[in-house]
Design a protein around this motif. Structure first.
Motif, PDB file in Angstrom:
ATOM      1  N   GLY A  24       0.823  -1.214   0.000  1.00 18.30           N
ATOM      2  CA  GLY A  24       0.000   0.000   0.000  1.00 18.30           C
ATOM      3  C   GLY A  24       0.850   1.254   0.000  1.00 18.30           C
ATOM      4  N   GLY A  25       1.992   1.177   0.710  1.00 20.78           N
ATOM      5  CA  GLY A  25       2.888   2.324   0.747  1.00 20.78           C
ATOM      6  C   GLY A  25       3.409   2.687  -0.627  1.00 20.78           C
ATOM      7  N   GLU A  26       3.639   1.677  -1.458  1.00 19.24           N
ATOM      8  CA  GLU A  26       4.062   1.947  -2.838  1.00 19.24           C
ATOM      9  C   GLU A  26       3.023   2.798  -3.559  1.00 19.24           C
ATOM     10  OE1 GLU A  26       4.676  -0.375  -7.097  1.00 19.24           O
ATOM     11  OE2 GLU A  26       4.691  -1.543  -5.232  1.00 19.24           O
ATOM     12  N   GLN A  27       1.755   2.431  -3.422  1.00 18.62           N
ATOM     13  CA  GLN A  27       0.692   3.181  -4.097  1.00 18.62           C
ATOM     14  C   GLN A  27       0.511   4.569  -3.488  1.00 18.62           C
ATOM     15  OE1 GLN A  27      -0.323   1.933  -6.916  1.00 18.62           O
ATOM     16  NE2 GLN A  27       0.982   0.187  -6.394  1.00 18.62           N
ATOM     17  N   VAL A 112       2.120  10.696   6.103  1.00 17.23           N
ATOM     18  CA  VAL A 112       2.329  10.588   7.548  1.00 17.23           C
ATOM     19  C   VAL A 112       1.449   9.487   8.137  1.00 17.23           C
ATOM     20  CG1 VAL A 112       2.039  11.755   9.776  1.00 17.23           C
ATOM     21  CG2 VAL A 112       3.172  12.934   7.892  1.00 17.23           C
ATOM     22  N   HIS A 113       0.191   9.433   7.715  1.00 19.03           N
ATOM     23  CA  HIS A 113      -0.704   8.354   8.172  1.00 19.03           C
ATOM     24  C   HIS A 113      -0.112   6.986   7.830  1.00 19.03           C
ATOM     25  CE1 HIS A 113      -4.123  10.542   9.692  1.00 19.03           C
ATOM     26  NE2 HIS A 113      -4.258  11.231   8.582  1.00 19.03           N
ATOM     27  N   ALA A 114       0.296   6.820   6.578  1.00 19.98           N
ATOM     28  CA  ALA A 114       0.825   5.531   6.125  1.00 19.98           C
ATOM     29  C   ALA A 114       2.113   5.173   6.852  1.00 19.98           C
ATOM     30  CB  ALA A 114       1.056   5.567   4.614  1.00 19.98           C
ATOM     31  N   GLU A 115       2.995   6.157   7.013  1.00 21.37           N
ATOM     32  CA  GLU A 115       4.287   5.884   7.636  1.00 21.37           C
ATOM     33  C   GLU A 115       4.177   5.681   9.146  1.00 21.37           C
ATOM     34  OE1 GLU A 115       6.916   4.939   6.447  1.00 21.37           O
ATOM     35  OE2 GLU A 115       6.927   5.578   4.360  1.00 21.37           O
ATOM     36  N   THR A 116       3.140   6.224   9.765  1.00 17.21           N
ATOM     37  CA  THR A 116       2.924   5.970  11.194  1.00 17.21           C
ATOM     38  C   THR A 116       2.662   4.488  11.420  1.00 17.21           C
ATOM     39  OG1 THR A 116       2.093   8.211  11.586  1.00 17.21           O
ATOM     40  CG2 THR A 116       1.489   6.525  13.201  1.00 17.21           C
ATOM     41  N   LYS A 117       1.824   3.886  10.585  1.00 21.44           N
ATOM     42  CA  LYS A 117       1.556   2.446  10.661  1.00 21.44           C
ATOM     43  C   LYS A 117       2.809   1.651  10.311  1.00 21.44           C
ATOM     44  CE  LYS A 117      -0.539  -1.615  10.382  1.00 21.44           C
ATOM     45  NZ  LYS A 117      -0.671  -2.430  11.614  1.00 21.44           N
ATOM     46  N   ASP A 118       3.486   2.056   9.248  1.00 19.42           N
ATOM     47  CA  ASP A 118       4.677   1.352   8.794  1.00 19.42           C
ATOM     48  C   ASP A 118       5.754   1.366   9.884  1.00 19.42           C
ATOM     49  OD1 ASP A 118       6.094  -0.107   6.979  1.00 19.42           O
ATOM     50  OD2 ASP A 118       6.503   1.550   5.606  1.00 19.42           O
ATOM     51  N   HIS A 119       5.975   2.526  10.465  1.00 20.51           N
ATOM     52  CA  HIS A 119       6.972   2.676  11.521  1.00 20.51           C
ATOM     53  C   HIS A 119       6.619   1.802  12.722  1.00 20.51           C
ATOM     54  CE1 HIS A 119       9.152   4.744  14.820  1.00 20.51           C
ATOM     55  NE2 HIS A 119      10.035   5.026  13.880  1.00 20.51           N
ATOM     56  N   ALA A 120       5.342   1.780  13.091  1.00 19.47           N
ATOM     57  CA  ALA A 120       4.895   0.960  14.223  1.00 19.47           C
ATOM     58  C   ALA A 120       5.109  -0.526  13.945  1.00 19.47           C
ATOM     59  CB  ALA A 120       3.422   1.239  14.524  1.00 19.47           C
ATOM     60  N   ASN A 121       4.846  -0.942  12.709  1.00 18.12           N
ATOM     61  CA  ASN A 121       5.070  -2.347  12.333  1.00 18.12           C
ATOM     62  C   ASN A 121       6.517  -2.759  12.602  1.00 18.12           C
ATOM     63  OD1 ASN A 121       2.461  -2.643  11.344  1.00 18.12           O
ATOM     64  ND2 ASN A 121       3.044  -2.391   9.208  1.00 18.12           N
ATOM     65  N   TRP A 122       7.437  -1.967  12.102  1.00 17.27           N
ATOM     66  CA  TRP A 122       8.853  -2.322  12.228  1.00 17.27           C
ATOM     67  C   TRP A 122       9.335  -2.222  13.672  1.00 17.27           C
ATOM     68  CZ3 TRP A 122      11.524  -4.946   8.786  1.00 17.27           C
ATOM     69  CH2 TRP A 122      11.047  -4.982   7.476  1.00 17.27           C
ATOM     70  N   GLU A 123       8.755  -1.285  14.410  1.00 12.11           N
ATOM     71  CA  GLU A 123       9.089  -1.174  15.826  1.00 12.11           C
ATOM     72  C   GLU A 123       8.662  -2.436  16.574  1.00 12.11           C
ATOM     73  OE1 GLU A 123       8.984   2.500  18.949  1.00 12.11           O
ATOM     74  OE2 GLU A 123       7.101   2.043  17.941  1.00 12.11           O
ATOM     75  N   LEU A 124       7.461  -2.929  16.268  1.00  6.18           N
ATOM     76  CA  LEU A 124       6.976  -4.162  16.885  1.00  6.18           C
ATOM     77  C   LEU A 124       7.831  -5.356  16.481  1.00  6.18           C
ATOM     78  CD1 LEU A 124       3.133  -3.640  16.486  1.00  6.18           C
ATOM     79  CD2 LEU A 124       4.381  -3.784  18.657  1.00  6.18           C
ATOM     80  N   LEU A 125       8.183  -5.419  15.212  1.00  3.03           N
ATOM     81  CA  LEU A 125       9.035  -6.516  14.752  1.00  3.03           C
ATOM     82  C   LEU A 125      10.371  -6.500  15.498  1.00  3.03           C
ATOM     83  CD1 LEU A 125       8.910  -8.745  12.380  1.00  3.03           C
ATOM     84  CD2 LEU A 125      10.726  -7.336  11.392  1.00  3.03           C
ATOM     85  N   GLU A 151      12.691   3.760   7.930  1.00  2.89           N
ATOM     86  CA  GLU A 151      11.358   4.058   8.444  1.00  2.89           C
ATOM     87  C   GLU A 151      11.373   5.284   9.347  1.00  2.89           C
ATOM     88  OE1 GLU A 151       8.742   2.910   7.324  1.00  2.89           O
ATOM     89  OE2 GLU A 151       9.475   1.162   6.250  1.00  2.89           O
ATOM     90  N   ASP A 152      12.410   5.420  10.158  1.00  3.14           N
ATOM     91  CA  ASP A 152      12.545   6.623  10.984  1.00  3.14           C
ATOM     92  C   ASP A 152      12.616   7.861  10.099  1.00  3.14           C
ATOM     93  OD1 ASP A 152      12.574   5.161  13.338  1.00  3.14           O
ATOM     94  OD2 ASP A 152      14.755   5.077  13.463  1.00  3.14           O
ATOM     95  N   HIS A 153      13.442   7.770   9.082  1.00  3.19           N
ATOM     96  CA  HIS A 153      13.632   8.885   8.151  1.00  3.19           C
ATOM     97  C   HIS A 153      12.311   9.251   7.467  1.00  3.19           C
ATOM     98  CE1 HIS A 153      16.593  11.116   5.504  1.00  3.19           C
ATOM     99  NE2 HIS A 153      15.480  11.216   4.808  1.00  3.19           N
ATOM    100  N   HIS A 154      11.610   8.257   6.952  1.00  2.00           N
ATOM    101  CA  HIS A 154      10.350   8.507   6.246  1.00  2.00           C
ATOM    102  C   HIS A 154       9.354   9.228   7.142  1.00  2.00           C
ATOM    103  CE1 HIS A 154      10.950   4.857   3.306  1.00  2.00           C
ATOM    104  NE2 HIS A 154      11.960   5.698   3.297  1.00  2.00           N
ATOM    105  N   LEU A 155       9.182   8.738   8.365  1.00  2.00           N
ATOM    106  CA  LEU A 155       8.156   9.293   9.255  1.00  2.00           C
ATOM    107  C   LEU A 155       8.531  10.691   9.729  1.00  2.00           C
ATOM    108  CD1 LEU A 155       5.521   9.059  10.826  1.00  2.00           C
ATOM    109  CD2 LEU A 155       6.804   7.933  12.661  1.00  2.00           C
ATOM    110  N   TYR A 156       9.707  10.847  10.304  1.00  2.00           N
ATOM    111  CA  TYR A 156      10.048  12.126  10.921  1.00  2.00           C
ATOM    112  C   TYR A 156      10.245  13.236   9.895  1.00  2.00           C
ATOM    113  CZ  TYR A 156      10.741   9.081  14.935  1.00  2.00           C
ATOM    114  OH  TYR A 156      10.557   8.153  15.923  1.00  2.00           O
ATOM    115  N   HIS A 157      10.815  12.905   8.752  1.00  8.05           N
ATOM    116  CA  HIS A 157      11.015  13.937   7.736  1.00  8.05           C
ATOM    117  C   HIS A 157       9.690  14.360   7.123  1.00  8.05           C
ATOM    118  CE1 HIS A 157      15.592  13.754   7.032  1.00  8.05           C
ATOM    119  NE2 HIS A 157      15.318  13.159   8.181  1.00  8.05           N
TER     120      HIS A 157
END
Length: 202
Positions: A24-27, A112-125, A151-157
């Motif tokens: 989904g992030g790709e789209q 930001v919405h998409a990357e918040t979920k993405d960042h949380a996923n990787w944090e959990l992993l 993922e940090d870069h994507h979200l915070y930037h």
């Protein structure tokens, strides 16, 4: 050998959600790039798109390690897909009806919405990687290490871009590119410090 302290079924579910989040992030990025009018922001998102494609391969490898088909559907994965498609539709609507500047801001909000979920996923992993053992533990640690900084870069930037574009839309002085970009922040603490320094950068 101590037993890994996590629910393996929930780990499988998380990884399948991660697969959908990266797809989904790709789209989301392809659509956001179409909305971008700031050349620096467009270049940034084009870079993030390429990294997202790489992240898809990393998650596919995790699926192989776990014995999962990357195409397996679950109720939670379908929710992730629905949200991703909704973000794309929101950007398309903004492009059609709100004008270029507003569409760019909406795109930043959607990223930001998409990357918040993405960042949380990787944090959990990463939390599972700490306690997982054997070959799986090694695979989880390697995947997390390969992707976490992106993922940090994507979200915070992008949060920085979103804030500054919104300030600009309100007719106030904005820092573009945002302080997070100028300072090249990679952590939540770094992002907070960069935002605090924005007044001195105007």
């Amino acid at each position: 050998m101590s037993k890994a302290r996590y629910d393996s079924q929930q780990l499988n579910d998380l990884v399948l959600q991660m697969m959908e989040t990266e797809l989904g992030g790709e789209q989301v990025y392809r659509t956001a790039i179409e909305c971008a009018i700031n050349p620096d922001l467009k270049e940034e998102w084009e870079e993030y798109l390429q990294e997202t494609l790489t992240h898809q391969h990393v998650v596919r490898s995790l699926c192989d390690t776990l014995g999962l088909s990357p195409d397996t559907q679950t109720p939670t994965r379908r929710v992730v897909k629905h949200i991703g498609e909704s973000l794309v539709k929101a950007m398309q609507l903004a492009r059609k009806e709100a004008g270029p500047a507003a569409a760019q801001l909406v795109a930043a909000e959607c990223v930001v919405h998409a990357e918040t979920k993405d960042h949380a996923n990787w944090e959990l992993l990463g939390k599972v990687a700490v306690v997982a053992i054997g070959d799986l533990g090694k695979a989880l640690k390697a995947a997390h290490q390969a992707v976490e900084k992106d993922e940090d870069h994507h979200l915070y930037h992008t949060k920085g871009w979103c804030r500054e574009l919104a300030i600009e839309a309100l007719g106030m002085p904005a820092v573009l590119p945002p302080p997070e970009e100028v300072k090249n922040v990679e952590t939540a603490i770094g992002a907070s410090r960069a935002e605090q320094q924005r007044a001195a950068m105007l």
